[in-house]
Design a protein around this motif. Structure first.
Motif, PDB file in Angstrom:
ATOM      1  N   ARG A   1       0.835  -1.203   0.000  1.00  0.00           N
ATOM      2  CA  ARG A   1       0.000   0.000   0.000  1.00  0.00           C
ATOM      3  C   ARG A   1       0.871   1.256   0.000  1.00  0.00           C
ATOM      4  O   ARG A   1       0.439   2.317   0.444  1.00  0.00           O
ATOM      5  N   LEU A   2       2.069   1.117  -0.505  1.00  0.00           N
ATOM      6  CA  LEU A   2       2.997   2.244  -0.550  1.00  0.00           C
ATOM      7  C   LEU A   2       2.479   3.298  -1.514  1.00  0.00           C
ATOM      8  O   LEU A   2       2.120   2.993  -2.652  1.00  0.00           O
ATOM      9  N   MET A   3       2.422   4.537  -1.060  1.00  0.00           N
ATOM     10  CA  MET A   3       1.965   5.622  -1.928  1.00  0.00           C
ATOM     11  C   MET A   3       3.113   6.101  -2.807  1.00  0.00           C
ATOM     12  O   MET A   3       4.287   5.955  -2.460  1.00  0.00           O
ATOM     13  N   HIS A   4       2.769   6.674  -3.933  1.00  0.00           N
ATOM     14  CA  HIS A   4       3.808   7.100  -4.872  1.00  0.00           C
ATOM     15  C   HIS A   4       4.388   8.469  -4.528  1.00  0.00           C
ATOM     16  O   HIS A   4       5.477   8.812  -4.998  1.00  0.00           O
ATOM     17  N   VAL A   5       3.664   9.241  -3.705  1.00  0.00           N
ATOM     18  CA  VAL A   5       4.191  10.534  -3.284  1.00  0.00           C
ATOM     19  C   VAL A   5       3.855  10.743  -1.811  1.00  0.00           C
ATOM     20  O   VAL A   5       2.716  10.524  -1.384  1.00  0.00           O
ATOM     21  N   TYR A   6       4.872  11.162  -1.053  1.00  0.00           N
ATOM     22  CA  TYR A   6       4.672  11.498   0.352  1.00  0.00           C
ATOM     23  C   TYR A   6       5.024  12.965   0.559  1.00  0.00           C
ATOM     24  O   TYR A   6       5.941  13.498  -0.072  1.00  0.00           O
ATOM     25  N   LEU A   7       4.281  13.606   1.445  1.00  0.00           N
ATOM     26  CA  LEU A   7       4.565  14.988   1.809  1.00  0.00           C
ATOM     27  C   LEU A   7       4.984  15.014   3.270  1.00  0.00           C
ATOM     28  O   LEU A   7       4.191  14.727   4.170  1.00  0.00           O
ATOM     29  N   PHE A   8       6.276  15.314   3.494  1.00  0.00           N
ATOM     30  CA  PHE A   8       6.801  15.464   4.845  1.00  0.00           C
ATOM     31  C   PHE A   8       6.674  16.935   5.232  1.00  0.00           C
ATOM     32  O   PHE A   8       7.141  17.809   4.487  1.00  0.00           O
ATOM     33  N   TYR A   9       6.086  17.215   6.378  1.00  0.00           N
ATOM     34  CA  TYR A   9       5.981  18.617   6.784  1.00  0.00           C
ATOM     35  C   TYR A   9       6.253  18.761   8.277  1.00  0.00           C
ATOM     36  O   TYR A   9       5.961  17.885   9.082  1.00  0.00           O
ATOM     37  N   GLY A  10       6.870  19.892   8.633  1.00  0.00           N
ATOM     38  CA  GLY A  10       7.248  20.161  10.010  1.00  0.00           C
ATOM     39  C   GLY A  10       8.390  21.163  10.045  1.00  0.00           C
ATOM     40  O   GLY A  10       8.818  21.684   9.009  1.00  0.00           O
ATOM     41  N   SER A  11       8.908  21.429  11.226  1.00  0.00           N
ATOM     42  CA  SER A  11       9.937  22.466  11.373  1.00  0.00           C
ATOM     43  C   SER A  11      11.367  21.924  11.297  1.00  0.00           C
ATOM     44  O   SER A  11      12.297  22.691  11.074  1.00  0.00           O
ATOM     45  N   ASP A  12      11.536  20.612  11.491  1.00  0.00           N
ATOM     46  CA  ASP A  12      12.881  20.033  11.522  1.00  0.00           C
ATOM     47  C   ASP A  12      13.269  19.558  10.124  1.00  0.00           C
ATOM     48  O   ASP A  12      13.094  18.395   9.760  1.00  0.00           O
ATOM     49  N   GLU A  13      13.829  20.480   9.339  1.00  0.00           N
ATOM     50  CA  GLU A  13      14.153  20.170   7.948  1.00  0.00           C
ATOM     51  C   GLU A  13      15.217  19.080   7.827  1.00  0.00           C
ATOM     52  O   GLU A  13      15.173  18.257   6.910  1.00  0.00           O
ATOM     53  N   THR A  14      16.187  19.079   8.730  1.00  0.00           N
ATOM     54  CA  THR A  14      17.260  18.083   8.670  1.00  0.00           C
ATOM     55  C   THR A  14      16.697  16.674   8.815  1.00  0.00           C
ATOM     56  O   THR A  14      17.050  15.771   8.053  1.00  0.00           O
ATOM     57  N   THR A  15      15.827  16.467   9.794  1.00  0.00           N
ATOM     58  CA  THR A  15      15.244  15.147  10.014  1.00  0.00           C
ATOM     59  C   THR A  15      14.356  14.736   8.848  1.00  0.00           C
ATOM     60  O   THR A  15      14.366  13.563   8.430  1.00  0.00           O
ATOM     61  N   MET A  16      13.595  15.659   8.304  1.00  0.00           N
ATOM     62  CA  MET A  16      12.751  15.328   7.150  1.00  0.00           C
ATOM     63  C   MET A  16      13.607  14.928   5.952  1.00  0.00           C
ATOM     64  O   MET A  16      13.308  13.951   5.252  1.00  0.00           O
ATOM     65  N   ARG A  17      14.676  15.656   5.715  1.00  0.00           N
ATOM     66  CA  ARG A  17      15.562  15.352   4.586  1.00  0.00           C
ATOM     67  C   ARG A  17      16.244  13.995   4.769  1.00  0.00           C
ATOM     68  O   ARG A  17      16.269  13.166   3.841  1.00  0.00           O
ATOM     69  N   ASP A  18      16.793  13.749   5.956  1.00  0.00           N
ATOM     70  CA  ASP A  18      17.464  12.472   6.204  1.00  0.00           C
ATOM     71  C   ASP A  18      16.488  11.307   6.100  1.00  0.00           C
ATOM     72  O   ASP A  18      16.823  10.239   5.578  1.00  0.00           O
ATOM     73  N   THR A  19      15.271  11.497   6.603  1.00  0.00           N
ATOM     74  CA  THR A  19      14.265  10.440   6.542  1.00  0.00           C
ATOM     75  C   THR A  19      13.888  10.136   5.095  1.00  0.00           C
ATOM     76  O   THR A  19      13.643   8.974   4.739  1.00  0.00           O
ATOM     77  N   ALA A  20      13.862  11.166   4.250  1.00  0.00           N
ATOM     78  CA  ALA A  20      13.566  10.957   2.826  1.00  0.00           C
ATOM     79  C   ALA A  20      14.622  10.070   2.177  1.00  0.00           C
ATOM     80  O   ALA A  20      14.298   9.151   1.402  1.00  0.00           O
ATOM     81  N   PHE A  21      15.884  10.301   2.504  1.00  0.00           N
ATOM     82  CA  PHE A  21      16.958   9.477   1.924  1.00  0.00           C
ATOM     83  C   PHE A  21      16.922   8.055   2.483  1.00  0.00           C
ATOM     84  O   PHE A  21      17.210   7.087   1.766  1.00  0.00           O
ATOM     85  N   VAL A  22      16.562   7.915   3.756  1.00  0.00           N
ATOM     86  CA  VAL A  22      16.444   6.569   4.337  1.00  0.00           C
ATOM     87  C   VAL A  22      15.282   5.824   3.679  1.00  0.00           C
ATOM     88  O   VAL A  22      15.366   4.610   3.423  1.00  0.00           O
ATOM     89  N   PHE A  23      14.206   6.526   3.392  1.00  0.00           N
ATOM     90  CA  PHE A  23      13.097   5.934   2.641  1.00  0.00           C
ATOM     91  C   PHE A  23      13.588   5.423   1.293  1.00  0.00           C
ATOM     92  O   PHE A  23      13.292   4.289   0.882  1.00  0.00           O
ATOM     93  N   ALA A  24      14.372   6.252   0.595  1.00  0.00           N
ATOM     94  CA  ALA A  24      14.910   5.848  -0.702  1.00  0.00           C
ATOM     95  C   ALA A  24      15.781   4.598  -0.573  1.00  0.00           C
ATOM     96  O   ALA A  24      15.698   3.666  -1.384  1.00  0.00           O
ATOM     97  N   ALA A  25      16.608   4.559   0.471  1.00  0.00           N
ATOM     98  CA  ALA A  25      17.485   3.400   0.685  1.00  0.00           C
ATOM     99  C   ALA A  25      16.661   2.141   0.939  1.00  0.00           C
ATOM    100  O   ALA A  25      17.027   1.039   0.503  1.00  0.00           O
TER     101      ALA A  25
END
Length: 309
Positions: free
Chosen positions: A22-46
């Motif tokens: 049920r993986l969606m093709h696009v996710y929207l990460f939102y919040g104030s901690d840009e570093t954590t959102m960015r790192d989590t995006a790359f971990v998702f890719a991995a």
């Protein structure tokens, strides 16, 4: 490999969706901690490939060196994600990849882009050809600045900022109790903490905090003022934030351990009544607000000395 700041909650939720197909093709990460959102995006890719985060394949993805992973952020000379940047991604992903495997694009700062740029991305997201092994992560500080039509097509992932106490607990794995307390007050995550810790001004700030907490008479307080009257506004803001954290700890829950900073908090509890500590905290909060306006730094520091001594 670089140190990662990752939301395990978000990753686990995405992995469960992957396992259940049920993986969606696009996710929207939102919040104030840009570093954590960015790192989590790359971990998702991995995790679309392996997910061990330590093999050469995962490391190439985490280091943004994989051909099937495209990251776009706000360029140094601009303050927005441009339509040209989005068109560059969509044009690239419309072409056949040179290597096998899922493809993922990460747009860091989608909330800064124009309506025209977001509409361009929307057409790409809605293209049926992009529904096969193509995934996207959009990162935004303000979800309200992302088009509703894009939001409705995304899996929404809210990144809540860690509390000071949570950051402090996390940092105690790598730092002393005192440094964890100070860095936990000033940093959002481990990466921020490391940058603050290695900054030459950190030791100055730490010594300033300890020196102030040891003051117990007007004469020494005046000497403290004269020694620190020329500090920058940024350093003063950090200093006041630390004092606020100290007095909050004296009023509310805090760790019952022995270390220089916690011993000083104990001393504050013994020297001042609850009412006095509440008043001091109120004064500190007012002074910290003043530093965000066009004020003379030494005047704010002088007011602190007058109020406390």
């Amino acid at each position: 490999m670089r140190e990662l700041n990752v939301s395990n909650k978000v990753i686990n939720e995405i992995l469960r969706a992957k396992e259940n197909k049920r993986l969606m093709h696009v996710y929207l990460f939102y919040g104030s901690d840009e570093t954590t959102m960015r790192d989590t995006a790359f971990v998702f890719a991995a995790n679309l490939y392996c997910g061990c985060l330590s093999c050469p394949l995962c490391e190439s993805i985490l280091d943004d060196n994989h051909l099937n992973v495209k990251y776009v952020g706000i360029e140094d000379d601009k303050n927005i994600i441009t339509k040209e940047q989005i068109n560059s991604i969509t044009d690239e992903f419309m072409q056949t990849s040179l290597i096998e495997g899922p493809r993922i694009y990460i747009i860091d700062g989608i909330d800064t882009s124009s309506v025209a740029a977001q509409n361009s991305l929307l057409k790409f997201i809605e293209d049926p050809a992009m529904q096969d092994e193509v995934y996207g992560v959009l990162i935004a500080k303000s979800i309200d600045n992302v088009l509703p039509t894009i939001r409705s097509r995304c899996g929404l992932m809210h990144f809540k900022s860690l509390t000071k106490e949570e950051v402090t607990d996390l940092l105690e794995e790598d730092y002393s109790a005192d440094d964890a307390f100070i860095l936990g007050t000033l940093a959002k995550n481990k990466t921020d903490a490391k940058e603050i810790f290695i900054d030459p001004s950190y030791q100055t700030l730490k010594e300033m905090l300890y020196g102030f907490l040891d003051l117990n008479n007007p004469k020494d307080a005046v000497l403290f003022y004269l020694s620190n009257a020329r500090i920058s506004n940024d350093l003063l803001q950090s200093f006041l934030k630390l004092l606020i954290s100290v007095y909050e700890s004296s009023l509310y829950k805090r760790k019952l351990i022995s270390s220089p900073i916690y011993d000083k908090i104990d001393m504050i509890n013994k020297r001042f009544s609850l009412k006095e500590r509440e008043k001091r905290l109120e004064n500190l909060l007012d002074l910290e607000i003043k530093t965000h306006y066009n004020v003379i730094t030494k005047n704010v520091l002088h007011e602190l000395i007058v109020l406390f001594f």
